[in-house]
Design an enzyme around this catalytic site. Structure first.
Site, mmCIF file in Angstrom:
data_model
loop_
_atom_site.group_PDB
_atom_site.id
_atom_site.type_symbol
_atom_site.label_atom_id
_atom_site.label_comp_id
_atom_site.label_asym_id
_atom_site.label_seq_id
_atom_site.Cartn_x
_atom_site.Cartn_y
_atom_site.Cartn_z
ATOM 1 N N ARG A 182 1.094 -1.453 0.001
ATOM 2 C CA ARG A 182 0.216 -0.082 0.868
ATOM 3 C C ARG A 182 0.946 0.829 0.073
ATOM 4 N NH1 ARG A 182 -2.111 -3.185 -1.455
ATOM 5 N NH2 ARG A 182 -3.844 -4.207 -0.106
ATOM 6 N N SER A 232 -10.745 -0.115 3.639
ATOM 7 C CA SER A 232 -10.105 -1.294 5.552
ATOM 8 C C SER A 232 -9.097 0.263 5.501
ATOM 9 C CB SER A 232 -8.992 -1.489 5.425
ATOM 10 O OG SER A 232 -9.758 -2.623 4.414
ATOM 11 N N GLU A 322 -4.325 3.476 6.273
ATOM 12 C CA GLU A 322 -4.063 3.398 4.720
ATOM 13 C C GLU A 322 -5.780 4.054 4.370
ATOM 14 O OE1 GLU A 322 -5.077 -0.014 3.368
ATOM 15 O OE2 GLU A 322 -6.383 0.274 1.817
HETATM 16 C C1 FAD Z 1 -15.493 -0.671 -0.506
HETATM 17 C C2 FAD Z 1 -14.378 -0.184 0.167
HETATM 18 C C3 FAD Z 1 -13.301 -1.576 -0.872
HETATM 19 C C4 FAD Z 1 -12.524 -1.112 -0.904
HETATM 20 N N1 FAD Z 1 -11.469 -2.882 -0.974
HETATM 21 C C5 FAD Z 1 -9.903 -2.519 -1.279
HETATM 22 C C6 FAD Z 1 -8.917 -3.189 -1.443
HETATM 23 O O1 FAD Z 1 -9.465 -4.905 -1.287
HETATM 24 N N2 FAD Z 1 -8.095 -3.522 -1.420
HETATM 25 C C7 FAD Z 1 -7.489 -2.132 -1.603
HETATM 26 O O2 FAD Z 1 -6.361 -2.248 -1.870
HETATM 27 N N3 FAD Z 1 -8.156 -0.987 -1.429
HETATM 28 C C8 FAD Z 1 -8.968 -1.101 -1.369
HETATM 29 N N4 FAD Z 1 -10.421 0.183 -0.786
HETATM 30 C C9 FAD Z 1 -9.578 1.483 -1.172
HETATM 31 C C10 FAD Z 1 -9.569 2.059 -2.497
HETATM 32 O O3 FAD Z 1 -10.459 2.108 -3.017
HETATM 33 C C11 FAD Z 1 -8.490 1.972 -3.220
HETATM 34 O O4 FAD Z 1 -6.953 2.881 -2.121
HETATM 35 C C12 FAD Z 1 -7.939 2.740 -4.484
HETATM 36 O O5 FAD Z 1 -7.190 2.234 -5.046
HETATM 37 C C13 FAD Z 1 -8.158 4.047 -4.570
HETATM 38 O O6 FAD Z 1 -8.416 4.962 -5.755
HETATM 39 P P1 FAD Z 1 -9.389 5.773 -5.944
HETATM 40 O O7 FAD Z 1 -8.903 5.872 -7.126
HETATM 41 O O8 FAD Z 1 -10.853 6.679 -4.904
HETATM 42 O O9 FAD Z 1 -8.579 6.806 -5.030
HETATM 43 P P2 FAD Z 1 -9.293 8.272 -3.900
HETATM 44 O O10 FAD Z 1 -9.495 7.196 -2.586
HETATM 45 O O11 FAD Z 1 -9.638 9.043 -4.667
HETATM 46 O O12 FAD Z 1 -7.268 9.395 -3.478
HETATM 47 C C14 FAD Z 1 -7.154 8.126 -2.623
HETATM 48 C C15 FAD Z 1 -5.451 8.964 -3.081
HETATM 49 O O13 FAD Z 1 -4.419 8.425 -4.347
HETATM 50 C C16 FAD Z 1 -4.342 9.931 -4.918
HETATM 51 N N5 FAD Z 1 -4.838 10.296 -6.323
HETATM 52 C C17 FAD Z 1 -5.933 9.932 -7.020
HETATM 53 N N6 FAD Z 1 -5.503 10.048 -7.994
HETATM 54 C C18 FAD Z 1 -4.605 10.294 -7.942
HETATM 55 C C19 FAD Z 1 -3.933 10.805 -9.242
HETATM 56 N N7 FAD Z 1 -4.366 11.215 -10.624
HETATM 57 N N8 FAD Z 1 -2.628 10.973 -9.873
HETATM 58 C C20 FAD Z 1 -1.652 11.129 -8.350
HETATM 59 N N9 FAD Z 1 -2.544 11.006 -6.957
HETATM 60 C C21 FAD Z 1 -3.890 10.401 -7.165
HETATM 61 C C22 FAD Z 1 -5.364 11.244 -3.908
HETATM 62 O O14 FAD Z 1 -4.476 12.266 -3.950
HETATM 63 C C23 FAD Z 1 -5.602 10.157 -2.862
HETATM 64 O O15 FAD Z 1 -4.150 11.250 -2.389
HETATM 65 C C24 FAD Z 1 -11.544 -0.489 -0.472
HETATM 66 C C25 FAD Z 1 -12.679 1.323 -0.486
HETATM 67 C C26 FAD Z 1 -13.589 0.851 -0.118
HETATM 68 C C27 FAD Z 1 -14.447 2.131 -0.148
#
Ligand code: FAD
Length: 326
Positions: A182, A232, A322
């Site tokens: 992560r 998480s 996380e």
């Molecule tokens: C129901 C649920 C289940 C989940 N299960 C998992 C799992 O099994 N495994 C796991 O790893 N995660 C899990 N997650 C967490 C999440 O889905 C992941 O971390 C996901 O990859 C975040 O992507 P996002 O586009 O939503 O990023 P965001 O939440 O919008 O952003 C997260 C971070 O990424 C940065 N970011 C986003 N896009 C960019 C970009 N283009 N350039 C630079 N920085 C950027 C943002 O600045 C921020 O710091 C889960 C979340 C939920 C709600």
């Protein structure tokens, strides 16, 4: 920005940007961030821009730079906690974009949904992303946090990442991305992810597609679509980072691939079912923090700091979040 990285990247063919393309920028004012986060918590941002493609992100950042306005980037909002009441920065939300495919090579704009790429690749006959089935968010967010599940993470298939450092657009190779559990370079350097190139393998006999279907069914039960949560909230704990005395206190059967699930530690200190205001820990998972729709940032901070203290007292382990706080 790391200058070494920028200059090295420059040698590999970077792209100087021209102009600010101000016409593309449609800034919205006083937008509530609540609906942009799966946690359902968020204050107001005075300036908001929805970027539907990488070029829009670049334009927005250059526009803000010219006006000396700080910028914050987020995407699917599935790993963020907007804890402030008001944001004076320009918040750029990156959602949308294209997928280019050439045989087993995919170049994906950062705002594309990760799960869409998972589905397209599997139904296109390629394996490598099946473990990431049904993880919410975008490709950019997944690369940023090295998203993963079932013992695999996106770093295993990333070949290179296109970034913008505020001045230049350039590609960095997977071995320069600092991927860990992560974790990635992008958490430490101010680089915006524009695209990712991933390399997949042929899905022989549809095994990967079959695995993906099973994972989807498990995950749909664990995370129903209406659930207001950030996945998480705490990271699992790497055994290599904790003391021998702490390890002695852990049931060995709970250690999976060198990690202690944060859910196990939290459950051991009574997290399951615990409530603070509008926040509740799921009865079936100690690391699943759910907003009942009325949770405040204070509720989140109270419940998380209380549980962190209990884990520290019982196991002498510092839980690391996380979620990314904004
Ligand atoms: C129901 C649920 C289940 C989940 N299960 C998992 C799992 O099994 N495994 C796991 O790893 N995660 C899990 N997650 C967490 C999440 O889905 C992941 O971390 C996901 O990859 C975040 O992507 P996002 O586009 O939503 O990023 P965001 O939440 O919008 O952003 C997260 C971070 O990424 C940065 N970011 C986003 N896009 C960019 C970009 N283009 N350039 C630079 N920085 C950027 C943002 O600045 C921020 O710091 C889960 C979340 C939920 C709600």
């Amino acid at each position: 920005m790391d200058r070494t990285l920028a200059s090295e990247a420059g040698n590999r063919g970077s792209t100087p940007l021209e102009g600010t393309m101000e016409n593309n920028i449609k800034i919205q004012k006083n937008i509530s961030l609540k609906k942009y986060s799966t946690f359902g918590i968020g204050g107001i941002t005075e300036l908001f821009f929805l970027a539907k493609k990488p070029e829009d992100v670049v334009s927005a950042v250059l526009w803000a730079k010219e006006k000396k306005i700080p910028v914050k980037i987020f995407a699917g909002g599935s790993n963020v906690f907007f804890e402030k009441d008001r944001f004076k920065e320009l918040l750029v939300c990156v959602r949308g974009g294209k997928i280019f495919r050439n045989k087993n090579k995919y170049i994906i704009d950062s705002g594309v949904s990760l799960d869409l790429v998972v589905k397209k690749s599997l139904y296109g006959g390629y394996s490598g992303l099946e473990s990431l089935t049904a993880i919410p968010g975008t490709i950019g967010g997944a690369v940023f946090g090295n998203a993963g599940a079932y013992g695999h993470s996106i770093s295993e298939v990333v070949n290179r990442v296109q970034v913008f450092d505020g001045k230049r657009v350039f590609w960095i190779r997977d071995d320069e991305c600092g991927f860990g559990y992560r974790d990635s370079l992008f958490k430490r350097k101010n680089l915006i992810i524009l695209r990712a190139e991933i390399l997949l393998k042929k899905d022989k006999n549809g095994t990967a597609l079959c695995a993906s279907k099973k994972i989807r069914s498990i995950r749909n039960k664990k995370y129903p679509p209406t659930l207001k949560c950030p996945g998480s909230l705490f990271k699992n704990v790497l055994i290599k980072n904790i003391s021998k005395n702490s390890i002695k206190k852990i049931d060995p059967s709970k250690i999976i691939e060198g990690k202690i699930p944060a859910g196990y530690l939290l459950e051991s200190v009574g997290a399951k079912g615990m409530c603070v205001g509008g926040m509740r820990v799921a009865e079936y998972h100690g690391n699943l923090f759910i907003n009942n729709g009325r949770a405040t940032p204070k509720n989140v901070n109270t419940i998380t700091s209380l549980l962190k203290k209990r884990v520290k007292a019982k196991f002498n382990i510092d839980l690391e979040e996380e979620i990314i706080r904004f």
